[in-house]
Design a protein around this motif. Structure first.
Motif, PDB file in Angstrom:
ATOM      1  N   GLU A 196       0.836  -1.206   0.000  1.00 50.79           N
ATOM      2  CA  GLU A 196       0.000   0.000   0.000  1.00 50.79           C
ATOM      3  C   GLU A 196       0.869   1.253   0.000  1.00 50.79           C
ATOM      4  O   GLU A 196       0.568   2.236  -0.687  1.00 50.79           O
ATOM      5  CB  GLU A 196      -0.909   0.001   1.229  1.00 50.79           C
ATOM      6  N   GLU A 197       1.941   1.222   0.792  1.00 52.12           N
ATOM      7  CA  GLU A 197       2.787   2.414   0.895  1.00 52.12           C
ATOM      8  C   GLU A 197       3.540   2.688  -0.404  1.00 52.12           C
ATOM      9  O   GLU A 197       3.903   3.830  -0.673  1.00 52.12           O
ATOM     10  CB  GLU A 197       3.765   2.254   2.063  1.00 52.12           C
ATOM     11  N   MET A 198       3.778   1.670  -1.208  1.00 55.12           N
ATOM     12  CA  MET A 198       4.445   1.877  -2.494  1.00 55.12           C
ATOM     13  C   MET A 198       3.476   2.327  -3.585  1.00 55.12           C
ATOM     14  O   MET A 198       3.907   2.747  -4.653  1.00 55.12           O
ATOM     15  CB  MET A 198       5.149   0.583  -2.947  1.00 55.12           C
ATOM     16  N   ASP A 199       2.181   2.236  -3.312  1.00 56.45           N
ATOM     17  CA  ASP A 199       1.168   2.616  -4.292  1.00 56.45           C
ATOM     18  C   ASP A 199       0.794   4.078  -4.078  1.00 56.45           C
ATOM     19  O   ASP A 199       0.008   4.416  -3.190  1.00 56.45           O
ATOM     20  CB  ASP A 199      -0.061   1.717  -4.142  1.00 56.45           C
ATOM     21  N   TYR A 200       1.352   4.971  -4.888  1.00 57.66           N
ATOM     22  CA  TYR A 200       1.113   6.399  -4.710  1.00 57.66           C
ATOM     23  C   TYR A 200      -0.293   6.821  -5.140  1.00 57.66           C
ATOM     24  O   TYR A 200      -0.768   7.875  -4.739  1.00 57.66           O
ATOM     25  CB  TYR A 200       2.173   7.205  -5.451  1.00 57.66           C
ATOM     26  N   ASN A 201      -0.957   5.990  -5.942  1.00 55.64           N
ATOM     27  CA  ASN A 201      -2.364   6.267  -6.256  1.00 55.64           C
ATOM     28  C   ASN A 201      -3.211   6.180  -4.984  1.00 55.64           C
ATOM     29  O   ASN A 201      -4.093   7.010  -4.749  1.00 55.64           O
ATOM     30  CB  ASN A 201      -2.893   5.277  -7.295  1.00 55.64           C
ATOM     31  N   ARG A 233       3.693   5.397  -9.310  1.00 54.91           N
ATOM     32  CA  ARG A 233       5.057   5.577  -8.794  1.00 54.91           C
ATOM     33  C   ARG A 233       5.448   7.036  -8.567  1.00 54.91           C
ATOM     34  O   ARG A 233       6.563   7.309  -8.109  1.00 54.91           O
ATOM     35  CB  ARG A 233       6.058   4.931  -9.768  1.00 54.91           C
ATOM     36  N   VAL A 234       4.554   7.953  -8.864  1.00 55.63           N
ATOM     37  CA  VAL A 234       4.841   9.387  -8.711  1.00 55.63           C
ATOM     38  C   VAL A 234       3.628  10.077  -8.100  1.00 55.63           C
ATOM     39  O   VAL A 234       2.489   9.806  -8.484  1.00 55.63           O
ATOM     40  CB  VAL A 234       5.178  10.049 -10.070  1.00 55.63           C
TER      41      VAL A 234
END
Length: 557
Positions: A196-201, A233-234
């Motif tokens: 979840e923390e890697m999913d910037y959406n 990713r952004v």
């Protein structure tokens, strides 16, 4: 065919095992001094702290995934002892950013060529973390901040998660039953949390939702995301500058009232958790700033959580019970939240809660700090087989970190006073009083009904006693297998006595020396079993209970 990810996972597993194996062996020796036999070892707070420091070093050595794991472990007093929690709580996700040449492809794959999309872009990151890093840029004449996922972190995390999955069965073999359930849940929770923390959406959605919840509130500022520049990713958002919330000298120079800032921060989190059901879960000073007007700026919503309506009600009940010093109410709320087993010894737990509150209570019934209460509860959570739902663990962490920030702002800050005022303003305490009155009414009605129904039943029972027709069924609740242990010892003692007597008789008559040797050989193992049974846990007893003397000894240590 073995994939590249699996090959990397195998290599990471070897590295992880190399780092953790000494600790695993140490913990195994705590249960059996010589691994295969021997009694348990006593481990004091100093030894635990040394081991926690070694664990911290191992986590830092293993990199981003394990830094995040350490942060998650620091919120789980049901998994680790207090000494470990204290050491791991200092673990900050602050690592040097990756080189720009490695980060640029990640950014351009999401938004396009940097020089064409942005008016200006600073190549030096303003902050770095294990999973991402933040840059400043100018977009359509406005200053913005851009959070970019660290290059190659996906493959590393995937490999590490597989390695941890392979390591888990080994850890469970050296873990007592009370901790196995929590460890298994923790592994699943960590897998979900780090993805979840890697999913910037997802982070953008959480940020937007919390921002909407506080629209019109001038005590808080949350950056406005820029959807067209954001992706998985952004994450792009407006840039909000401010003074770090723990820089008290700068805040004083700006003429800001630090007591009001502390109260504002506490009320913001109470609204998030109790009212809105979605909250920012990483309130350390690096993620909080103050603008020139005294509004608190929130950054980084990667670690955030949700609370459903049922859990919100239970949290309110817990807060109200703490404010009212209602021990039964505290325990009832913990049972209904799933953190305390319904079969737990309420008397023991009630004593722990009573001691925790008594230790930190001032002259006024509400003048004590929730952080100290929570610390006492956390100490108890590790000793008892309790479970912490994920969101409750996050809420515990939020409560302690937020109060730490508030105490930095105002050493005399009183969490309970602010929480009580908030609950009263929102009508929760009145609701609690109404429920108490209704409960008392129900009890009165039940008592009145009993006055009518009990006398006939009592008269019938006395008649049966008079006729010698009363049967009483007795069931023994032997939760700790005390009777079972006593039965084994009696059986071993009888067998040893018979064996010794038989060996002596056969040897005395000297007619069958082989039979005497066999009897002696059979008796010796039974004697060893009897000896081990008598030595185990220094006698027959249930699990140690919390007493005032034991709590005092723990505090002194």
């Amino acid at each position: 065919m073995v994939t590249l990810v699996n090959l990397r996972a195998y290599w990471r597993f070897v590295r992880v095992l190399h780092q953790f194996l000494p600790l695993i062996v140490t913990y195994a020796r705590d249960r059996r001094k010589y691994l295969l036999f021997g009694g348990p070892r006593s481990v004091g707070p100093e030894t635990q702290r040394e081991r926690a420091d070694r664990l911290l070093t191992s986590l830092l050595t293993l990199g981003p995934t394990f830094i995040k794991l350490g942060q998650l472990l620091s919120t789980r007093p049901d998994v680790l002892p207090p000494s470990y929690i204290d050491v791991l709580s200092s673990l900050q996700d602050d690592v040097p950013p990756a080189p720009w040449d490695e980060t640029r492809p990640v950014l351009e794959a999401e938004v396009g060529p940097v020089d064409e999309v942005f008016d200006d872009f600073e190549r030096e990151a303003i902050s770095g973390a294990s999973l991402g890093q933040v840059y400043r840029a100018t977009y359509e004449g406005e200053e913005i901040a851009i959070k970019v996922r660290r290059p190659g972190v996906e493959a590393l995390v995937e490999s590490d998660l597989r390695a941890l999955k392979w390591l888990l069965p080994l850890l469970l073999r050296f873990t007592d039953e009370a901790r196995r359930f929590s460890l298994s849940n923790l592994a699943e929770e960590f897998d979900t949390t780090i993805r979840e923390e890697m999913d910037y959406n997802r982070e953008r959605r959480m940020l937007s939702e919390i921002r909407e919840n506080f629209e019109g509130n001038d005590r808080i500022r949350i950056p406005d995301p820029i959807p067209e520049l954001s992706g998985e990713r952004v994450l792009a958002m407006e840039y909000l500058a401010g003074t770090k919330i723990n820089d008290v000298t700068a805040l004083d120079e700006q003429g800001l009232d630090r007591s009001e800032l502390a109260e504002s921060l506490q009320r913001i989190y109470l609204q998030m958790i109790i009212e809105d059901g979605v909250f920012h879960a990483d309130p350390h000073p690096g993620n909080l700033s103050v603008d020139e007007d005294g509004a608190i700026i929130f950054y980084d919503f990667g670690m955030s959580g949700r609370v459903d309506a049922f859990f919100q009600d239970k949290i309110v009940e817990f807060y109200v019970a703490v404010a009212n010093q209602d021990i039964d109410g505290i325990l009832d709320a913990m049972v209904e939240m799933g953190t305390l087993s319904p079969n737990a010894d309420r008397q023991v737990m009630g004593n722990v809660m009573e001691l925790a509150i008594a230790d930190v209570r001032g002259e006024d019934i509400e003048q004590y700090r929730v952080q100290q209460v929570i610390q006492q509860v956390e100490d108890t959570i590790y000793e008892f087989p309790l479970r912490l739902p994920r969101n409750f663990a996050l809420i515990l962490r939020v409560a302690t970190v937020v109060e730490g920030v508030c105490i930095t702002l105002d050493p005399d800050f009183d969490f309970i006073s602010v929480a009580t005022d908030y609950l009263t303003e929102q009508g929760y305490r009145e609701e609690g009083v109404r429920q108490a009155v209704e409960s008392a009414g129900d009890q009165l009605e039940e008592t009145a009904r009993s006055l009518v129904t009990v006398p006939p039943k009592l008269d019938e029972t006395l008649d049966r006693v008079n006729r010698d027709d009363l049967t009483v069924e007795v069931r023994l609740d032997d939760e700790h297998d005390v009777l079972d242990q006593l039965a084994k010892r009696i059986a071993y003692s009888i067998l040893v006595a018979v064996g010794i007597l038989s060996t002596a008789i056969l040897y005395s008559f000297n007619e069958t020396p082989e039979a005497a040797a066999v009897a002696g050989a059979v008796t010796i193992p039974v004697g060893i079993l009897l000896y081990r049974s008598l030595r185990r846990k220094k006698g027959v007893k249930a699990r140690p209970q919390f007493t005032r003397q034991e709590m005092r000894r723990r505090r002194e240590e």
